[in-house]
Design a protein around this motif. Structure first.
Motif, PDB file in Angstrom:
ATOM      1  N   VAL A  65      31.474  35.037  45.312  1.00  0.00           N
ATOM      2  CA  VAL A  65      32.072  35.956  45.762  1.00  0.00           C
ATOM      3  C   VAL A  65      31.384  37.333  45.956  1.00  0.00           C
ATOM      4  O   VAL A  65      30.629  37.664  45.081  1.00  0.00           O
ATOM      5  N   ALA A  66      31.994  38.183  47.031  1.00  0.00           N
ATOM      6  CA  ALA A  66      31.644  39.424  47.210  1.00  0.00           C
ATOM      7  C   ALA A  66      32.178  40.622  46.572  1.00  0.00           C
ATOM      8  O   ALA A  66      31.499  41.741  46.420  1.00  0.00           O
ATOM      9  N   TYR A  67      33.147  40.338  46.003  1.00  0.00           N
ATOM     10  CA  TYR A  67      33.723  41.216  45.186  1.00  0.00           C
ATOM     11  C   TYR A  67      34.955  40.700  44.182  1.00  0.00           C
ATOM     12  O   TYR A  67      35.378  39.538  44.311  1.00  0.00           O
ATOM     13  N   LEU A  68      35.644  41.497  43.493  1.00  0.00           N
ATOM     14  CA  LEU A  68      36.523  41.300  42.266  1.00  0.00           C
ATOM     15  C   LEU A  68      37.635  42.070  42.324  1.00  0.00           C
ATOM     16  O   LEU A  68      37.352  43.266  42.452  1.00  0.00           O
ATOM     17  N   LEU A  69      38.799  41.560  42.263  1.00  0.00           N
ATOM     18  CA  LEU A  69      40.153  42.411  41.979  1.00  0.00           C
ATOM     19  C   LEU A  69      40.220  42.620  40.494  1.00  0.00           C
ATOM     20  O   LEU A  69      39.776  41.780  39.747  1.00  0.00           O
TER      21      LEU A  69
END
Length: 68
Positions: A15-19
């Motif tokens: 994935v490219a981002y994390l919440l």
């Protein structure tokens, strides 16, 4: 979670981002791998820097950076 762990999780999950969520499961922000790479390359970086610290500095400074 530290920056290193976050980058590892992102790489493993593809994935490219994390919440980022707090202890009440409320979203407090998001970070991208590119943003964390900038933090990791900074002179104030240590392997103990946590995502919450990155987000807190991002909110207060208006930019994603750690200053010494």
């Amino acid at each position: 979670m530290t920056v290193e762990v976050a980058l590892s999780v992102m790489a493993g999950a593809g994935v490219a981002y994390l919440l980022v969520c707090d202890e009440d499961d409320q979203c407090t922000g998001s970070v991208t791998a590119a943003q964390l790479a900038v933090v990791r390359a900074g002179s104030a970086y240590t392997d103990r820097v946590r995502l919450r610290d990155v987000l807190a500095r991002h909110r207060s400074a208006g930019v994603l950076a750690l200053s010494g």
